[in-house]
Scaffold this motif. Structure first.
Motif, PDB file in Angstrom:
ATOM      1  N   GLU A   1       1.082  -1.237   0.008  1.00 40.22           N
ATOM      2  CA  GLU A   1      -0.182   0.099   0.237  1.00 40.22           C
ATOM      3  C   GLU A   1       0.819   1.422  -0.654  1.00 40.22           C
ATOM      4  O   GLU A   1       0.913   2.296  -0.318  1.00 40.22           O
ATOM      5  CB  GLU A   1      -0.775   0.093   1.093  1.00 40.22           C
TER       6      GLU A   1
ATOM      7  N   HIS B   1       0.404   3.871  -2.675  1.00 40.50           N
ATOM      8  CA  HIS B   1       0.361   4.682  -2.513  1.00 40.50           C
ATOM      9  C   HIS B   1       1.115   6.489  -2.980  1.00 40.50           C
ATOM     10  O   HIS B   1       1.025   7.923  -3.358  1.00 40.50           O
ATOM     11  CB  HIS B   1      -0.281   5.525  -0.767  1.00 40.50           C
TER      12      HIS B   1
ATOM     13  N   HIS C   1      -1.564  -5.509  -2.721  1.00 43.83           N
ATOM     14  CA  HIS C   1      -2.144  -4.669  -1.610  1.00 43.83           C
ATOM     15  C   HIS C   1      -1.961  -3.621  -2.653  1.00 43.83           C
ATOM     16  O   HIS C   1      -0.819  -2.613  -2.838  1.00 43.83           O
ATOM     17  CB  HIS C   1      -2.362  -4.156  -0.562  1.00 43.83           C
ATOM     18  N   ASP C   2      -2.927  -3.095  -3.483  1.00 46.35           N
ATOM     19  CA  ASP C   2      -3.156  -1.706  -3.897  1.00 46.35           C
ATOM     20  C   ASP C   2      -1.978  -1.412  -5.348  1.00 46.35           C
ATOM     21  O   ASP C   2      -2.146  -0.578  -6.210  1.00 46.35           O
ATOM     22  CB  ASP C   2      -2.628  -0.219  -3.271  1.00 46.35           C
TER      23      ASP C   2
END
Length: 239
Positions: A156, A160, A191-192
């Motif tokens: 993540e 980000h 994740h992401d």
């Protein structure tokens, strides 16, 4: 090449929102395999708000690629589910009950003895174990002490910060991957990750064995179609 495991939680969420069996989770999983996915991932939670426990049994009986079950091993029901189905891999994630999505990795130093015990339980059943961790060298070292087969890097923070400074964002992951390889641990990630940031991540991480992608992939499929989307993700993973 790094394997793509498709997380189908979001398909189950859509199905459950209306009742019935549309979309058909099992058919989607089989189609993902047919379209090129090399694994299927599910993350059942105690409230069964997306993946139901019965889904796990149904999937195990039908899919032919690697089956990865994620979840919190502090829940006995989860442990029993994994042992009953014997997937290729179990990924241990420290989710709290009711948590919307995973948001941190294990503190493998603080929970070393507990994780060592749980890793042994699953390995005794012939199941490969991966521990979800933040990209911190100390956590990688702690994971190695537990006897786990692999770690899954929680990506993540990378996702980000990708557009701000991708070179800086990837550095902790490169360091973590080097330490994992040095300690003999296999490396997964998730994740992401999406169509924009996946290629750079995969190209930068030495020894990356598998990525598990769900939310972004299913969202992209709304516009691009499931087969085309899976093919596009696979292209991002090519060296």
């Amino acid at each position: 090449m790094t394997k793509l495991s498709v997380n189908i939680n979001k398909i189950a969420t859509l199905r459950n929102s209306r009742g019935g069996n549309n979309p058909d989770l099992l058919k989607v999983a089989l189609d993902c395999e047919r379209f090129g996915a090399e694994g299927i991932t599910v993350h059942p939670r105690p409230d069964e708000r997306h993946i139901r426990y019965q889904d796990v049994y149904d999937l195990k009986a039908a899919i032919v690629t690697e089956f990865n079950i994620e979840g919190n091993c502090s829940e006995q029901k989860f442990v029993d589910l994994v042992l009953a189905n014997k997937p290729a891999q179990v990924t241990l994630v420290p989710d709290a009950e009711g948590q919307i999505t995973s948001n941190h990795g294990w503190d493998t130093v603080k929970h070393r003895d507990y994780l060592k015990e749980m890793v042994a339980v699953f390995q005794a059943a012939g199941i490969r174990v991966s521990i979800f961790v933040d990209p911190v060298v100390e956590m990688i070292e702690g994971a190695a002490v537990t006897g786990t087969d692999r770690i899954e890097l929680y990506t993540e923070a990378y996702a980000h910060n990708y557009y701000n400074n991708r070179e800086k964002a990837i550095l902790p992951y490169i360091a973590a991957a080097h330490k994992a390889s040095e300690l003999g641990l296999g490396i997964n990630a998730g994740h992401d990750l999406d169509l924009h940031n996946l290629k750079y991540f995969a190209a930068s991480i030495p020894g990356l064995l598998e990525v598990s992608i769900g939310h972004a992939l299913i969202s992209d499929a709304l516009y691009l179609g499931l087969e085309n989307t899976i093919q596009q993700y696979l292209r991002q993973l090519k060296p």
